[in-house]
Design an enzyme around this catalytic site. Structure first.
Site, PDB file in Angstrom:
ATOM      1  N   CYS A   1       3.540  52.312  38.173  1.00 49.90           N
ATOM      2  CA  CYS A   1       3.220  53.589  37.543  1.00 49.90           C
ATOM      3  C   CYS A   1       1.953  53.426  38.662  1.00 49.90           C
ATOM      4  O   CYS A   1       0.788  54.884  38.527  1.00 49.90           O
ATOM      5  CB  CYS A   1       3.097  53.160  36.691  1.00 49.90           C
ATOM      6  SG  CYS A   1       2.149  51.720  35.892  1.00 49.90           S
TER       7      CYS A   1
ATOM      8  N   GLU B   1       0.816  52.866  28.041  1.00 47.63           N
ATOM      9  CA  GLU B   1       1.125  53.105  29.946  1.00 47.63           C
ATOM     10  C   GLU B   1       2.018  54.090  29.866  1.00 47.63           C
ATOM     11  O   GLU B   1       2.764  53.313  30.674  1.00 47.63           O
ATOM     12  CB  GLU B   1       0.448  51.114  29.570  1.00 47.63           C
ATOM     13  CG  GLU B   1      -0.459  51.375  30.733  1.00 47.63           C
ATOM     14  CD  GLU B   1       0.754  51.105  32.196  1.00 47.63           C
ATOM     15  OE1 GLU B   1       0.535  52.134  32.707  1.00 47.63           O
ATOM     16  OE2 GLU B   1       1.387  50.461  32.523  1.00 47.63           O
TER      17      GLU B   1
HETATM   18  C1  UN1 Z   1       3.353  48.923  36.221  1.00 49.43           C
HETATM   19  O1  UN1 Z   1       3.398  49.676  37.342  1.00 49.43           O
HETATM   20  O2  UN1 Z   1       3.850  49.491  34.735  1.00 49.43           O
HETATM   21  O3  UN1 Z   1      -0.898  47.587  39.543  1.00 49.43           O
HETATM   22  C2  UN1 Z   1       2.440  47.986  36.337  1.00 49.43           C
HETATM   23  C3  UN1 Z   1       0.023  46.590  39.394  1.00 49.43           C
HETATM   24  C4  UN1 Z   1       0.636  46.053  39.007  1.00 49.43           C
HETATM   25  C5  UN1 Z   1       1.402  46.597  37.601  1.00 49.43           C
HETATM   26  C6  UN1 Z   1       1.303  47.674  38.049  1.00 49.43           C
HETATM   27  N1  UN1 Z   1      -0.373  44.724  38.712  1.00 49.43           N
HETATM   28  O4  UN1 Z   1       0.489  47.609  40.420  1.00 49.43           O
END
Ligand code: UN1
Length: 509
Positions: free
Chosen positions: A298, A264
């Site tokens: 992310c 990820e």
């Molecule tokens: C991340 O930033 O690694 O969809 C995960 C989202 C959150 C998860 C982010 N539920 O922004």
């Protein structure tokens, strides 16, 4: 004002904490001390003695031993233990959410939201524990039955990033546990205390059941502990969240030993706003996706494509809204944007601002460090052009690049022209544009939304992205399959031995 000492105490955190645990805490004599700092003002919170070589060995050995018994417990019974974990997290939601904010810097409502995400994951995993379904197939051979079943895999290595210091662990841990796996968690060195707090919560539940070694923790640097994990043949699956560069390394190391990885990695998420969009809706979504978590998700929105009819007006409205984002202490309820995680993050932001100017971008708002202790920067809006190299990169900070586009075709082409492929969105009331965006001619991302921003995905869907984002999927849907091994079984219950594909091989015997 939060009483930090009381908060830490309520979560079992001491001034100096051991960095390895199997259910029993392990002292590492050779372990280097790691200090956790709060990005709120840069001051130290508490220390951790990082896991040394011997502690790592002990953890992996124990995780392996535990796997041999944990996998024998029926999955629905394992689910009941995860139900208790969900309950315990409900009890500790306030304190743990506050610690997330303190150690990582996201605002309290997002810190609490992160713990809620863990609770949701536990609920999902409880249901899943009765639904680890395999398919049955019709055999081409008479009196044969063919089906597939899913078995526990072994030890899962979970390497998480600072930005979701506890939720991403839960995505992996809750699912891995009901699947019958044990696990070793290496949290980010920027957020060791939240991991220790979670481990204490987990320990209490596992103690009740007389279990150790299912949920394990090793705190140490990527160079030492991370490297050991990705090359360790006793760990058949490594789930890694982090940079594309590190992800490539994790992928290579696990592939070399024919292990598996769930990656990820970085995103460079885009939203398209068409002339016919509900602008109020779009504006609110853009603000949360671009400035929320100080741009450190992310899934953060980094590229905005505005259709030319509304581009000027939307840009004006965004500048006005950016001016009014309350920035400051994330534990203060009126704050909407807290600090970046550390000084290196501020330097990366400033470096990107430099490049933006050099590459012909125009800073419409922000672009500066905020003069106060801690790691605060201004949320930044940039008028960008497609030739800007910096806009092709993920800078983990609140910088939003704005592009003007003619039509949905041009927007999709530009949107898809980067290496990353995590999350995406379009704002429109036009069926053609919405469906086109969701079609195979549309967004090339793992997540594609209509009239919703790029961040804040629910756990029920599989989470992850394509291209350089790494292709992994975590959390809901059938992401659980990555945590198990599939076995195809064929049973001959007749008295003949027909061969598949009509092959004859008859020998007098
Ligand atoms: C991340 O930033 O690694 O969809 C995960 C989202 C959150 C998860 C982010 N539920 O922004």
């Amino acid at each position: 004002m939060t009483d930090i000492k009381a908060l830490l105490q309520s979560l079992g955190i001491k001034d100096v904490n051991p960095g390895a645990c199997t259910g029993r805490w392990i002292e590492s004599e050779g372990g280097k001390e790691l200090t956790s700092f709060t990005p709120i003002d840069g001051s130290p919170i508490a220390k951790v003695v990082q896991a040394d070589e011997a502690a790592y060995e002990q953890v992996v050995e124990t995780a392996h031993e535990a796997f041999l018994t944990w996998r024998m417990m029926p999955a629905p019974k394992r689910g009941l233990i995860i139900r208790e974990l969900g309950d315990a997290l409900r009890e500790h939601k306030e304190a743990l959410g506050e610690l997330v904010s303190l150690e990582m810097g996201k605002i309290l409502s997002e810190g609490l939201g992160e713990v809620q995400e863990m609770i949701d994951m536990c609920d999902l995993a409880v249901g899943l524990s009765r639904q680890l379904f395999g398919l049955t197939m019709h055999s081409e051979r008479a009196r044969h039955r063919m089906y597939e079943q899913w078995h526990p895999l072994g030890i899962v290595g979970i390497i998480t990033s600072f930005n979701f210091p506890v939720a991403v662990w839960a995505w992996n841990a809750a699912v891995a546990a009901v699947c019958g796996d044990t696990m070793v968690w290496k949290p980010s060195s920027s957020t060791p205390l939240t991991a220790i707090a979670v481990q204490h919560i987990v320990n209490e539940i596992m103690d009740r059941h007389g279990l150790t070694g299912v949920f394990n923790l090793v705190i140490g640097s990527g160079r030492v502990i991370g490297e050991r994990m990705i090359n360790d043949r006793r760990i058949p699956l490594v789930s890694f969240t982090g940079s594309i560069e590190m992800g490539r390394h994790v992928s290579e190391a696990t592939a070399r030993r024919l292990g598996r990885s769930i990656l990820e990695l970085g995103g460079n998420n885009g939203v398209i706003v068409m002339d016919d969009a509900d602008q109020n809706l779009a504006l609110r979504a853009i603000l949360f996706a671009a400035a929320g978590t100080a741009g450190q998700r992310c899934t953060t929105l980094r590229r905005l494509f505005l259709q030319k009819g509304i581009a000027a007006q939307m840009t004006e409205r965004l500048i006005k809204a950016y001016r009014s984002i309350p920035i400051g202490d994330p534990l203060d309820e009126s704050t909407l944007m807290g600090p970046l995680v550390d000084e290196a993050a501020v330097q990366a932001y400033l470096g990107a601002i430099d490049l933006i100017k050099k590459q012909g971008g125009e800073i419409l708002y922000g672009g500066k460090r905020i003069d106060r202790p801690g790691f605060y920067v201004e949320p930044t809006l940039v008028k960008a052009h497609p030739g800007m190299e910096i806009a092709r990169e993920e800078t983990f900070a609140p910088i939003l690049y704005i592009f003007e586009i003619e039509d949905v075709e041009e927007a999709i082409a530009l949107h898809n022209s980067v290496d990353q492929g995590l999350s995406s969105g379009i704002f429109t009331s036009n069926l053609y544009a919405a469906e086109k965006f969701l079609s195979h001619e549309g967004s090339d991302c793992g997540i594609a939304n209509v009239n919703i921003g790029t961040s804040g995905a629910e756990i029920g869907g599989a989470f992850g992205g394509e291209k350089d984002t790494g292709g992994g999927r975590e959390a809901g849907s059938d992401a659980w399959k990555a945590y198990m091994r599939r076995q195809t079984c064929t049973i001959n219950w007749g008295h003949e031995l027909p061969l598949a594909q009509g092959v004859h091989f008859d020998v007098e015997a």
